[in-house]
Design a protein around this motif. Structure first.
Motif, short mmCIF file in Angstrom:
data_model
loop_
_atom_site.label_atom_id
_atom_site.label_comp_id
_atom_site.label_asym_id
_atom_site.label_seq_id
_atom_site.Cartn_x
_atom_site.Cartn_y
_atom_site.Cartn_z
N LEU A 39 0.74 -1.40 -0.05
CA LEU A 39 0.13 0.01 -0.18
C LEU A 39 0.95 1.15 0.13
N ALA A 40 1.98 1.15 0.84
CA ALA A 40 2.69 2.55 0.85
C ALA A 40 3.38 2.91 -0.41
N ARG A 41 3.40 2.03 -1.34
CA ARG A 41 3.97 2.18 -2.97
C ARG A 41 3.21 3.29 -3.51
N HIS A 42 1.85 3.38 -3.13
CA HIS A 42 0.84 4.17 -3.97
C HIS A 42 0.89 5.32 -3.52
N ARG A 43 1.28 5.79 -2.11
CA ARG A 43 1.56 6.95 -1.77
C ARG A 43 2.06 8.26 -2.38
N GLY A 44 1.41 9.23 -2.56
CA GLY A 44 2.02 10.25 -3.37
C GLY A 44 1.55 10.13 -5.24
N LYS A 45 1.18 8.90 -5.41
CA LYS A 45 1.06 8.68 -6.79
C LYS A 45 -0.33 8.44 -7.05
N LYS A 46 -1.21 7.40 -6.40
CA LYS A 46 -2.48 6.93 -6.98
C LYS A 46 -3.56 7.18 -5.69
N VAL A 47 -4.78 7.30 -6.23
CA VAL A 47 -5.83 7.15 -5.32
C VAL A 47 -6.31 5.70 -5.41
N VAL A 48 -6.15 5.14 -4.02
CA VAL A 48 -6.28 3.52 -3.97
C VAL A 48 -7.87 3.37 -3.33
N VAL A 49 -8.40 2.32 -4.09
CA VAL A 49 -9.74 1.89 -3.52
C VAL A 49 -9.60 0.45 -2.99
N LEU A 50 -9.69 0.03 -1.88
CA LEU A 50 -9.70 -1.05 -1.35
C LEU A 50 -11.19 -1.74 -1.44
N ASP A 51 -11.34 -2.96 -1.94
CA ASP A 51 -12.90 -3.69 -1.59
C ASP A 51 -12.40 -4.93 -0.95
N PHE A 52 -12.89 -5.03 0.28
CA PHE A 52 -12.61 -6.22 1.21
C PHE A 52 -13.79 -7.03 0.71
N TRP A 53 -13.55 -8.28 0.33
CA TRP A 53 -14.71 -9.29 -0.32
C TRP A 53 -14.27 -10.70 -0.17
N ALA A 54 -14.97 -11.60 -0.41
CA ALA A 54 -14.99 -12.84 -0.68
C ALA A 54 -15.91 -13.48 -1.72
N THR A 55 -15.60 -14.61 -2.30
CA THR A 55 -16.40 -15.24 -3.14
C THR A 55 -17.89 -15.60 -2.87
N TRP A 56 -17.70 -16.17 -1.51
CA TRP A 56 -18.95 -16.53 -0.83
C TRP A 56 -20.15 -15.61 -0.38
N CYS A 57 -19.33 -14.47 -0.62
CA CYS A 57 -20.25 -13.30 0.26
C CYS A 57 -21.35 -12.74 -1.04
N GLY A 58 -22.55 -12.96 -0.90
CA GLY A 58 -23.58 -12.30 -1.92
C GLY A 58 -23.44 -10.99 -2.09
N PRO A 59 -23.37 -10.09 -1.08
CA PRO A 59 -23.50 -8.55 -1.29
C PRO A 59 -21.89 -8.16 -2.09
N CYS A 60 -21.12 -8.92 -1.66
CA CYS A 60 -19.56 -8.34 -2.27
C CYS A 60 -19.77 -8.73 -3.85
N VAL A 61 -20.30 -9.91 -3.96
CA VAL A 61 -20.41 -10.29 -5.61
C VAL A 61 -21.20 -9.01 -6.29
#
Length: 161
Positions: A39-61
């Protein structure tokens, strides 16, 4: 004795929205492709979107295509999306992505809840926007029908700053 401090006392759930305005906690985890996500590598360069998910999680899918739709058009403006998988093995994730035709999705593997703990993830999906300075700007927990529009709006506001 089940009085105060007894086994039934509820531990107050940490609220991930408390992270807004804080510096994003750094973490380094393997990616599905076999590289490393830092994550630290993106600092100063990118806007990072993290999406915490799993394949078994309906709402995630349901949420992921919305999140992809919000972030993909902004890629050339410096927005990157990483789907942080919660504790699953590579094989089922790869099969799942292939079936969904989401092979382009960048997946980070969190098998020991390293990022989950630092981002106070208790329910998934959880989507976090981190600006170029490394500050957490927004946290969304759960799926809502307008999640894509909402993310797009927030990302455009951050990019316009």
């Amino acid at each position: 004795d089940f009085g105060p401090g007894g086994p039934l006392e509820e531990v107050e759930e940490a609220d991930p929205e408390e992270l807004i305005g804080e510096e994003a906690p750094d973490f380094v985890l393997p990616t599905l492709e076999g590289g490393k996500f830092d994550l630290a590598r993106h600092r100063g360069k990118k806007v990072v979107v993290l999406d915490f998910w799993a394949t078994w999680c309906g709402p995630c899918v349901k949420a992921l295509p919305e999140v992809m739709k919000a972030t993909t058009p902004l890629a050339e403006k410096g927005v990157v999306l990483y789907a942080v998988n919660q504790g699953e093995d590579k094989k089922p994730i790869q099969k799942f992505l292939k079936r969904k035709k989401w092979e382009g999705l960048k997946v980070v593997l969190d098998s020991d809840d390293q990022s989950t703990d630092s981002f106070l993830v208790s329910g998934i999906p959880q989507t976090v926007i981190i600006d170029k300075k490394g500050i957490i700007r927004s946290v969304h927990v759960g799926y809502s029908a307008n999640i894509g529009k909402q993310l797009r709006k927030e990302l455009e506001e951050i990019l316009a700053e």
